[in-house]
Design a protein around this motif. Structure first.
Motif, PDB file in Angstrom:
ATOM      1  N   PHE A   1       0.951  -1.155  -0.354  1.00  0.00           N
ATOM      2  CA  PHE A   1      -0.110   0.366  -0.042  1.00  0.00           C
ATOM      3  C   PHE A   1       1.065   1.069   0.197  1.00  0.00           C
ATOM      4  O   PHE A   1       0.805   1.597  -0.819  1.00  0.00           O
ATOM      5  CB  PHE A   1      -0.889   0.010   1.097  1.00  0.00           C
ATOM      6  N   ASP A   2       1.990   1.288   0.800  1.00  0.00           N
ATOM      7  CA  ASP A   2       2.553   2.809   0.556  1.00  0.00           C
ATOM      8  C   ASP A   2       3.405   2.854  -0.038  1.00  0.00           C
ATOM      9  O   ASP A   2       3.944   3.676  -0.224  1.00  0.00           O
ATOM     10  CB  ASP A   2       3.812   2.505   2.175  1.00  0.00           C
ATOM     11  N   LEU A   3       4.219   1.914  -0.654  1.00  0.00           N
ATOM     12  CA  LEU A   3       4.868   1.899  -2.151  1.00  0.00           C
ATOM     13  C   LEU A   3       3.947   1.850  -3.161  1.00  0.00           C
ATOM     14  O   LEU A   3       4.459   3.242  -4.117  1.00  0.00           O
ATOM     15  CB  LEU A   3       5.751  -0.105  -2.581  1.00  0.00           C
ATOM     16  N   LEU A   4       3.138   2.003  -3.412  1.00  0.00           N
ATOM     17  CA  LEU A   4       1.639   2.226  -4.140  1.00  0.00           C
ATOM     18  C   LEU A   4       1.140   4.180  -3.890  1.00  0.00           C
ATOM     19  O   LEU A   4       0.978   4.270  -4.807  1.00  0.00           O
ATOM     20  CB  LEU A   4       0.556   1.654  -4.596  1.00  0.00           C
ATOM     21  N   ALA A   5       1.492   4.265  -2.796  1.00  0.00           N
ATOM     22  CA  ALA A   5       1.186   5.868  -2.502  1.00  0.00           C
ATOM     23  C   ALA A   5       1.865   6.683  -2.274  1.00  0.00           C
ATOM     24  O   ALA A   5       2.210   7.381  -2.847  1.00  0.00           O
ATOM     25  CB  ALA A   5       0.512   6.062  -0.624  1.00  0.00           C
ATOM     26  N   ASN A   6       3.889   6.014  -3.183  1.00  0.00           N
ATOM     27  CA  ASN A   6       4.565   6.732  -2.811  1.00  0.00           C
ATOM     28  C   ASN A   6       5.453   6.766  -4.213  1.00  0.00           C
ATOM     29  O   ASN A   6       6.039   7.114  -4.002  1.00  0.00           O
ATOM     30  CB  ASN A   6       5.329   6.701  -1.928  1.00  0.00           C
ATOM     31  N   THR A   7       5.081   5.700  -5.684  1.00  0.00           N
ATOM     32  CA  THR A   7       5.264   5.827  -6.554  1.00  0.00           C
ATOM     33  C   THR A   7       4.720   6.433  -7.923  1.00  0.00           C
ATOM     34  O   THR A   7       3.372   6.075  -7.954  1.00  0.00           O
ATOM     35  CB  THR A   7       6.160   3.860  -5.905  1.00  0.00           C
ATOM     36  N   PRO A   8       5.918   6.462  -8.488  1.00  0.00           N
ATOM     37  CA  PRO A   8       4.608   7.834  -9.479  1.00  0.00           C
ATOM     38  C   PRO A   8       4.489   6.650 -11.114  1.00  0.00           C
ATOM     39  O   PRO A   8       5.292   5.759 -10.646  1.00  0.00           O
ATOM     40  CB  PRO A   8       5.639   8.676 -10.293  1.00  0.00           C
TER      41      PRO A   8
ATOM     42  N   PRO B   1      14.011   2.672 -10.936  1.00  0.00           N
ATOM     43  CA  PRO B   1      14.973   2.280 -10.228  1.00  0.00           C
ATOM     44  C   PRO B   1      15.009   0.848 -10.222  1.00  0.00           C
ATOM     45  O   PRO B   1      14.140   0.055  -9.954  1.00  0.00           O
ATOM     46  CB  PRO B   1      15.991   3.027  -9.086  1.00  0.00           C
ATOM     47  N   ALA B   2      15.503   0.070 -10.824  1.00  0.00           N
ATOM     48  CA  ALA B   2      15.724  -1.372 -11.362  1.00  0.00           C
ATOM     49  C   ALA B   2      15.846  -2.275  -9.703  1.00  0.00           C
ATOM     50  O   ALA B   2      14.779  -3.032  -9.696  1.00  0.00           O
ATOM     51  CB  ALA B   2      17.161  -1.515 -11.976  1.00  0.00           C
TER      52      ALA B   2
ATOM     53  N   PHE C   1       7.226  -2.981  -6.747  1.00  0.00           N
ATOM     54  CA  PHE C   1       6.441  -2.715  -7.702  1.00  0.00           C
ATOM     55  C   PHE C   1       5.412  -3.396  -8.199  1.00  0.00           C
ATOM     56  O   PHE C   1       4.038  -3.953  -7.899  1.00  0.00           O
ATOM     57  CB  PHE C   1       7.039  -1.083  -9.174  1.00  0.00           C
ATOM     58  N   TYR C   2       6.401  -4.247  -9.325  1.00  0.00           N
ATOM     59  CA  TYR C   2       5.551  -4.962  -9.573  1.00  0.00           C
ATOM     60  C   TYR C   2       4.186  -5.962  -8.563  1.00  0.00           C
ATOM     61  O   TYR C   2       3.764  -6.625  -9.336  1.00  0.00           O
ATOM     62  CB  TYR C   2       5.852  -5.973 -11.081  1.00  0.00           C
ATOM     63  N   LEU C   3       4.984  -6.223  -7.961  1.00  0.00           N
ATOM     64  CA  LEU C   3       3.853  -7.616  -6.651  1.00  0.00           C
ATOM     65  C   LEU C   3       3.074  -7.068  -6.551  1.00  0.00           C
ATOM     66  O   LEU C   3       2.059  -7.196  -6.063  1.00  0.00           O
ATOM     67  CB  LEU C   3       5.529  -7.847  -5.611  1.00  0.00           C
ATOM     68  N   ALA C   4       3.233  -5.222  -6.086  1.00  0.00           N
ATOM     69  CA  ALA C   4       2.426  -4.684  -5.478  1.00  0.00           C
ATOM     70  C   ALA C   4       0.968  -4.140  -6.179  1.00  0.00           C
ATOM     71  O   ALA C   4       0.334  -4.130  -5.555  1.00  0.00           O
ATOM     72  CB  ALA C   4       2.552  -3.213  -4.796  1.00  0.00           C
ATOM     73  N   TYR C   5       1.513  -3.620  -7.556  1.00  0.00           N
ATOM     74  CA  TYR C   5       0.641  -3.788  -9.451  1.00  0.00           C
ATOM     75  C   TYR C   5      -0.737  -4.719  -8.830  1.00  0.00           C
ATOM     76  O   TYR C   5      -1.669  -4.491  -9.496  1.00  0.00           O
ATOM     77  CB  TYR C   5       1.220  -2.521  -9.944  1.00  0.00           C
ATOM     78  N   ARG C   6       0.113  -6.022  -9.223  1.00  0.00           N
ATOM     79  CA  ARG C   6      -0.557  -6.756  -8.875  1.00  0.00           C
ATOM     80  C   ARG C   6      -1.895  -7.098  -8.652  1.00  0.00           C
ATOM     81  O   ARG C   6      -2.371  -7.657  -8.593  1.00  0.00           O
ATOM     82  CB  ARG C   6       0.270  -7.855  -9.472  1.00  0.00           C
ATOM     83  N   LYS C   7      -1.288  -7.297  -7.709  1.00  0.00           N
ATOM     84  CA  LYS C   7      -1.649  -7.007  -5.793  1.00  0.00           C
ATOM     85  C   LYS C   7      -2.721  -6.250  -5.722  1.00  0.00           C
ATOM     86  O   LYS C   7      -4.463  -6.403  -5.468  1.00  0.00           O
ATOM     87  CB  LYS C   7      -0.813  -6.855  -4.939  1.00  0.00           C
TER      88      LYS C   7
END
Ligand code: OGA
Ligand code: ZN
Ligand code: ZN
Length: 395
Positions: free
Chosen positions: A267-274, A317-318, A324-330
């Protein structure tokens, strides 16, 4: 001997403290027994004399930035129901009604998104939902929304609290949705069309997105490519005679709630990643990057952006990509989860309304050989619908 009021006001280096307990509670209409602290720049900024505040427009004339950094109160005295302050700022004098100060005391304030000084009648209680809403989607009669202001109020409140409602019985006339938007608030235009025709008519006009095909549209929000996406979206069905094409909706607030409970880090990652979205046609090309979940200062969901079709290649960043993809797919799987989705058929004359900052919409694939399907959609800004609520409550 000191005068009685000198016990009520204490002058500190950068603020003054007012002992509200010393005030006659009945006289100032409060039962507050605490000490309220008011900082000098705050007080000076809120001077309501005619030099500092326009008496007709109720707007500030004083330029806050020009308040001296070395501001101090020279004297502060209670006289009757007033606190009178004389400043070291060119001898400026300010008078504050004690009831006003008591109402605007921030000594107990928490950092929240809403200004709790204003008793805002448009503030609602959002209700998140999933599939269980299917049989209970707020439904309104088009004619009543013109005839009965209380129905219009309930309709605007349903957009605010549920972010999804249906209007039945609208005239199946081209352009009707623009007139309807003007009845509620006003049309939010973008660089693309003011009124969007959604139908599968290849070659008839510049089909610039998947909506103009007969394919399924997965739940999405419109225009996540804008820094300020349109807040309210209205779909008006002029005809819906095809087999398939049922409408779907998902509550982004529910999905965000679920992700936060299941995986707070995601959740935090998706709230802070453009994430970058782009939409282009022969009229315009709008590109922006923003987090999928935009939060307010107290962590509440402000904008949910999600559009499989408009998302651009992720550039991070690599060492951040896998997470990111883990969170995005969730998040995407929660969006697709059957228990989170409502599905219903809209017919000629029906209007579906969504809060596009929160609720995702979609449709099933349809077979255009079985009948016509044509809807027109237009947007409004969410703030203008909230404004309508305030204005309706004033009448
Ligand atoms: C759109 C869209 C839904 C539909 O045009 O953005 O989501 O029912 N259309 O065709
Ligand atoms: Zn003033
Ligand atoms: Zn859409």
């Amino acid at each position: 001997m000191l005068a009685w009021w000198s016990f009520m006001v204490t002058l500190n280096t950068s603020s003054l403290s007012l002992n509200l307990a010393c005030l006659n509670a009945d006289r100032v209409g409060l039962d507050n027994n605490s000490i309220a602290e008011f900082h000098y720049p705050w007080l000076r900024d809120n001077c309501h004399c005619h030099e500092c505040y326009h008496p007709d427009t109720h707007e500030r004339i004083l330029v806050s930035a020009e308040i001296p950094f070395c501001l101090r109160a020279e004297t502060a005295q209670i006289e009757g129901d007033w606190l009178n302050v004389e400043w070291n700022d060119r001898g400026h004098k300010s008078a504050y009604q004690l009831t006003w100060l008591a109402e605007h005391s921030y000594s107990q304030s928490k950092l929240v998104s809403q200004n709790t000084f204003l008793a805002d009648p448009a503030v609602g209680e959002i209700t998140t939902w999933g599939r269980e809403l299917q049989q209970n989607i707020a439904t309104f009669d088009y004619a009543k929304l013109y005839a009965d202001p209380s129905q219009l109020l309930a309709f605007c409140q349903a957009i605010r609290d549920y972010g999804l409602c249906i209007v039945r019985g609208a005239p199946a006339v081209e352009g009707e949705i623009e007139r309807f938007a003007e009845h509620i608030a006003c049309v939010r235009e973008t660089i693309y069309d003011r009124l969007h025709n959604v139908r599968a008519s290849p070659g008839e006009y510049n089909a610039y997105n998947v909506a103009s095909t007969t394919l399924e549209l997965k739940p999405h929000t419109d225009m996540p490519n804008y820094n300020n996406p349109p807040g309210v979206q209205m779909f008006h069905f002029l005809v819906n005679d095809s087999i398939g094409g049922e409408s779907t909706a998902v509550d982004g607030a529910r999905v965000a709630e679920q992700l936060k409970a299941q995986d707070p880090e995601a959740f935090d990652l998706l709230a802070n990643t453009p994430m970058c979205f782009r939409m282009f046609s022969d009229r315009g090309d709008v590109i922006n990057s923003n987090p999928l979940l935009t939060l307010g200062v107290d962590g509440e969901l402000r904008v949910f952006r999600f559009s499989n079709q408009l998302a651009q290649p992720v550039n991070l960043p690599a060492d951040k990509m896998e997470a990111f993809y883990l969170a995005y797919r969730k998040l995407g799987r929660l969006v697709e989860a059957p228990e989170n989705k409502v599905e219903f058929r809209l017919n000629t004359g029906d209007i579906m309304v969504t809060n596009n900052l929160r609720v995702l919409h979609g449709r099933n694939a349809y077979d255009s050989s079985t009948g016509d399907r044509h809807l027109q959609l237009s947007y409004m800004d969410f703030d203008d619908v909230l404004s309508r609520i305030r204005m309706l409550l004033k009448t």
